[in-house]
Design a protein around this motif. Structure first.
Motif, PDB file in Angstrom:
ATOM      1  N   ARG A 102      52.408  58.168  18.826  1.00  0.00           N
ATOM      2  CA  ARG A 102      52.949  56.840  18.520  1.00  0.00           C
ATOM      3  C   ARG A 102      52.804  56.589  17.026  1.00  0.00           C
ATOM      4  NH1 ARG A 102      53.277  52.570  21.931  1.00  0.00           N
ATOM      5  NH2 ARG A 102      51.959  51.310  20.583  1.00  0.00           N
ATOM      6  N   ILE A 103      53.918  56.219  16.382  1.00  0.00           N
ATOM      7  CA  ILE A 103      53.883  55.979  14.951  1.00  0.00           C
ATOM      8  C   ILE A 103      54.522  54.642  14.615  1.00  0.00           C
ATOM      9  CG2 ILE A 103      53.934  58.435  14.385  1.00  0.00           C
ATOM     10  CD1 ILE A 103      56.868  58.143  13.716  1.00  0.00           C
ATOM     11  N   ALA A 104      54.105  54.089  13.481  1.00  0.00           N
ATOM     12  CA  ALA A 104      54.716  52.872  12.933  1.00  0.00           C
ATOM     13  C   ALA A 104      55.222  53.198  11.542  1.00  0.00           C
ATOM     14  CB  ALA A 104      53.706  51.729  12.888  1.00  0.00           C
ATOM     15  N   ILE A 105      56.385  52.680  11.185  1.00  0.00           N
ATOM     16  CA  ILE A 105      56.984  52.932   9.877  1.00  0.00           C
ATOM     17  C   ILE A 105      57.049  51.620   9.115  1.00  0.00           C
ATOM     18  CG2 ILE A 105      59.028  53.751   8.654  1.00  0.00           C
ATOM     19  CD1 ILE A 105      59.659  55.454  11.137  1.00  0.00           C
ATOM     20  N   LEU A 106      56.351  51.560   7.993  1.00  0.00           N
ATOM     21  CA  LEU A 106      56.353  50.359   7.168  1.00  0.00           C
ATOM     22  C   LEU A 106      57.526  50.408   6.185  1.00  0.00           C
ATOM     23  CD1 LEU A 106      52.534  49.995   6.381  1.00  0.00           C
ATOM     24  CD2 LEU A 106      53.831  49.195   8.369  1.00  0.00           C
ATOM     25  N   ASP A 107      57.902  49.252   5.651  1.00  0.00           N
ATOM     26  CA  ASP A 107      59.007  49.200   4.707  1.00  0.00           C
ATOM     27  C   ASP A 107      58.696  50.034   3.467  1.00  0.00           C
ATOM     28  OD1 ASP A 107      60.555  47.567   6.277  1.00  0.00           O
ATOM     29  OD2 ASP A 107      59.851  45.706   5.363  1.00  0.00           O
ATOM     30  N   LEU A 122      71.016  47.912  -7.340  1.00  0.00           N
ATOM     31  CA  LEU A 122      71.818  48.773  -6.470  1.00  0.00           C
ATOM     32  C   LEU A 122      71.420  48.640  -5.008  1.00  0.00           C
ATOM     33  CD1 LEU A 122      72.133  52.098  -8.518  1.00  0.00           C
ATOM     34  CD2 LEU A 122      73.957  50.506  -7.919  1.00  0.00           C
ATOM     35  N   LEU A 123      70.223  48.103  -4.749  1.00  0.00           N
ATOM     36  CA  LEU A 123      69.778  47.953  -3.362  1.00  0.00           C
ATOM     37  C   LEU A 123      70.710  47.056  -2.561  1.00  0.00           C
ATOM     38  CD1 LEU A 123      65.933  47.533  -3.881  1.00  0.00           C
ATOM     39  CD2 LEU A 123      67.153  49.559  -3.121  1.00  0.00           C
ATOM     40  N   SER A 124      71.407  46.153  -3.262  1.00  0.00           N
ATOM     41  CA  SER A 124      72.277  45.208  -2.562  1.00  0.00           C
ATOM     42  C   SER A 124      73.471  45.894  -1.907  1.00  0.00           C
ATOM     43  CB  SER A 124      72.772  44.138  -3.534  1.00  0.00           C
ATOM     44  OG  SER A 124      73.526  44.727  -4.592  1.00  0.00           O
ATOM     45  N   VAL A 125      73.823  47.108  -2.364  1.00  0.00           N
ATOM     46  CA  VAL A 125      74.971  47.794  -1.769  1.00  0.00           C
ATOM     47  C   VAL A 125      74.586  48.545  -0.506  1.00  0.00           C
ATOM     48  CG1 VAL A 125      75.996  48.066  -4.054  1.00  0.00           C
ATOM     49  CG2 VAL A 125      74.684  49.950  -3.060  1.00  0.00           C
ATOM     50  N   LEU A 126      73.298  48.657  -0.232  1.00  0.00           N
ATOM     51  CA  LEU A 126      72.830  49.352   0.973  1.00  0.00           C
ATOM     52  C   LEU A 126      72.618  48.339   2.089  1.00  0.00           C
ATOM     53  CD1 LEU A 126      71.939  52.209   1.948  1.00  0.00           C
ATOM     54  CD2 LEU A 126      69.600  51.520   1.423  1.00  0.00           C
ATOM     55  N   GLN A 127      73.151  48.623   3.263  1.00  0.00           N
ATOM     56  CA  GLN A 127      72.995  47.713   4.387  1.00  0.00           C
ATOM     57  C   GLN A 127      71.510  47.511   4.707  1.00  0.00           C
ATOM     58  OE1 GLN A 127      75.008  48.903   7.933  1.00  0.00           O
ATOM     59  NE2 GLN A 127      74.581  47.028   9.035  1.00  0.00           N
ATOM     60  N   GLY A 128      71.094  46.253   4.711  1.00  0.00           N
ATOM     61  CA  GLY A 128      69.694  45.947   4.951  1.00  0.00           C
ATOM     62  C   GLY A 128      68.877  45.818   3.681  1.00  0.00           C
ATOM     63  N   GLY A 129      69.512  46.127   2.525  1.00  0.00           N
ATOM     64  CA  GLY A 129      68.807  45.993   1.258  1.00  0.00           C
ATOM     65  C   GLY A 129      67.581  46.868   1.194  1.00  0.00           C
ATOM     66  N   SER A 130      66.466  46.299   0.750  1.00  0.00           N
ATOM     67  CA  SER A 130      65.248  47.080   0.558  1.00  0.00           C
ATOM     68  C   SER A 130      64.680  47.610   1.872  1.00  0.00           C
ATOM     69  CB  SER A 130      64.193  46.231  -0.157  1.00  0.00           C
ATOM     70  OG  SER A 130      63.869  45.092   0.617  1.00  0.00           O
ATOM     71  N   LYS A 131      65.058  47.000   3.007  1.00  0.00           N
ATOM     72  CA  LYS A 131      64.568  47.469   4.304  1.00  0.00           C
ATOM     73  C   LYS A 131      65.480  48.529   4.923  1.00  0.00           C
ATOM     74  CE  LYS A 131      62.269  43.093   5.435  1.00  0.00           C
ATOM     75  NZ  LYS A 131      62.156  41.979   6.403  1.00  0.00           N
ATOM     76  N   GLU A 188      48.776  56.032  16.459  1.00  0.00           N
ATOM     77  CA  GLU A 188      47.936  57.101  15.924  1.00  0.00           C
ATOM     78  C   GLU A 188      48.232  57.401  14.464  1.00  0.00           C
ATOM     79  OE1 GLU A 188      47.882  56.603  19.691  1.00  0.00           O
ATOM     80  OE2 GLU A 188      49.566  57.932  19.295  1.00  0.00           O
ATOM     81  N   ALA A 189      49.452  57.100  14.013  1.00  0.00           N
ATOM     82  CA  ALA A 189      49.830  57.405  12.632  1.00  0.00           C
ATOM     83  C   ALA A 189      50.761  56.333  12.093  1.00  0.00           C
ATOM     84  CB  ALA A 189      50.500  58.781  12.549  1.00  0.00           C
ATOM     85  N   VAL A 190      50.672  56.121  10.786  1.00  0.00           N
ATOM     86  CA  VAL A 190      51.553  55.171  10.099  1.00  0.00           C
ATOM     87  C   VAL A 190      52.241  55.909   8.957  1.00  0.00           C
ATOM     88  CG1 VAL A 190      51.661  53.096   8.659  1.00  0.00           C
ATOM     89  CG2 VAL A 190      50.202  53.132  10.683  1.00  0.00           C
ATOM     90  N   ILE A 191      53.536  55.666   8.808  1.00  0.00           N
ATOM     91  CA  ILE A 191      54.296  56.262   7.713  1.00  0.00           C
ATOM     92  C   ILE A 191      54.521  55.209   6.636  1.00  0.00           C
ATOM     93  CG2 ILE A 191      56.526  57.225   7.028  1.00  0.00           C
ATOM     94  CD1 ILE A 191      56.717  58.549   9.732  1.00  0.00           C
ATOM     95  N   ILE A 192      54.059  55.508   5.432  1.00  0.00           N
ATOM     96  CA  ILE A 192      54.364  54.650   4.278  1.00  0.00           C
ATOM     97  C   ILE A 192      55.175  55.499   3.310  1.00  0.00           C
ATOM     98  CG2 ILE A 192      52.434  53.060   4.487  1.00  0.00           C
ATOM     99  CD1 ILE A 192      50.833  54.740   2.603  1.00  0.00           C
ATOM    100  N   GLY A 193      56.168  54.906   2.686  1.00  0.00           N
ATOM    101  CA  GLY A 193      57.060  55.696   1.842  1.00  0.00           C
ATOM    102  C   GLY A 193      57.475  54.969   0.586  1.00  0.00           C
TER     103      GLY A 193
END
Length: 345
Positions: A64-69, A80-89, A143-148
């Motif tokens: 089981r993993i969780a992915i943070l923004d 340029l983030l504004s051109v991506l759907q969802g912006g920074s998320k 059990e694990a978290v992904i930060i990027g």
């Protein structure tokens, strides 16, 4: 079967054929309490000697993993983030969707993560480090978290060409570059288990021809599409790395769910709970069944701030789906609908 290691699945194959082998041995003896063995008697012998096949236990449980923004602090042009759907998320959402479709992991829903972040005031101070990520993961019961981090998110354009005596041609190339890296954190130890990097790019070329001042050809700009495709390519590389580590991740110590369940049904030796895999419940987990004997309320608001409970017994989960669990009583009894079920090990 793994063609590079033909003996890797020997144990699984043996477990699959063990009931058949046992049946053959009984048939070869031809004796069952002085009578000719028949199919029903053979079945009873196999079951009584615990030879029943359990495919669920033969397959390793998914981690089981969780992915943070993702963090974008290193991006040279945040606009340029504004051109991506969802912006920074958008990047973390894309990773979540790809991993869910991939099927090698149990990925926590964004709504559950955001609720914990709001409740605990975690992650509001800026970039999340491994320690904070592990704390968030323990609360979420993963059990694990992904930060990027997204370290590159750029559009580059090049133009070339020229003209002579009213005749000319020009071309433009638009390139999108995305680079990201992830860290996978063990929620038990706060250790960074491994890192992975993904690089993606996508391009578009346009050409214009002019004759005596009149032009023709294509000239378009679709930065959002180019950046989205480049991001998808970078994420695919990261997922490849995650898949290569999926077996190692599956061996991480399992965390206890952070959410208690309630008894939905208690009949005979079987108890059904209202929580399942989506909340971290799994086969083999021991659950303490308790009954609320007193509620303590906040004198100023009237809200219940603590339940005083009495332990009634223990069950072990034998079947779990997405939203419910089935347990068998191992101690105690006389459970009722509404009793609290607390994971213990």
């Amino acid at each position: 079967m793994n063609p590079t290691n033909p003996y890797r699945n020997t144990g699984l194959i043996f477990s699959l054929y063990l009931p058949v082998i046992s049946s053959c041995l009984i048939l070869s003896l031809g004796i069952f309490d002085g009578k000719q063995a028949n199919a029903d008697e053979i079945k009873k012998v196999i079951q009584s000697n615990n030879y029943s096949l359990n495919l669920k236990s033969a397959t390793k449980e998914k981690v089981r993993i969780a992915i943070l923004d993702f963090d974008f602090s290193s991006v040279s042009n945040p606009n340029l983030l504004s051109v991506l759907q969802g912006g920074s998320k958008g990047v973390s959402d894309m990773l979540v969707n790809r991993l869910v479709k991939n099927g090698n992991f149990v990925v926590l829903e964004r709504s559950q993560i955001e609720a914990i972040l709001r409740e605990q005031n975690l992650g509001d101070s800026g970039r999340v480090d491994a320690g904070t990520a592990a704390q968030i993961g323990r609360i979420l019961g993963v059990e694990a978290v992904i930060i990027g981090s997204v370290t590159q998110f750029d559009i580059q354009q090049r133009r070339s060409g020229g003209g002579f005596l009213g005749f000319g041609a020009s071309s433009s190339d638009t390139d999108a570059y995305v680079k990201l890296n992830i860290r996978v954190v063990n929620t038990t130890t706060s250790e960074i288990l491994f890192v992975a990097e993904g690089n993606g790019n996508d391009s578009q070329s346009d050409t214009q021809v002019s004759v005596l001042g009149f032009g023709g050809g294509a000239s378009t700009s679709n930065e959002g599409r180019l950046l989205t495709k480049a991001t998808e390519k970078a994420i695919d590389q990261v997922i490849t790395e995650l898949n290569n580590k999926s077996t190692d991740l599956a061996s991480l110590p399992k965390t206890l769910p952070s959410v208690d369940a309630a008894v939905a049904d208690a009949t005979g030796n079987t108890v059904i709970l209202n929580k399942g895999k989506s909340d971290g419940y799994r086969v083999g987990m021991k659950i303490s069944i308790e009954r609320v004997t007193k509620q303590v309320k906040d004198p100023t608001t009237g809200k219940v701030i603590r339940n005083i409970t009495q332990k009634l017994g223990m069950i072990e989960l034998v079947e779990v789906d997405a939203t419910s669990s089935v347990g068998k009583i191992i101690t105690g009894g006389k459970f009722k609908v509404g009793d609290i079920a607390k994971p213990t090990q």
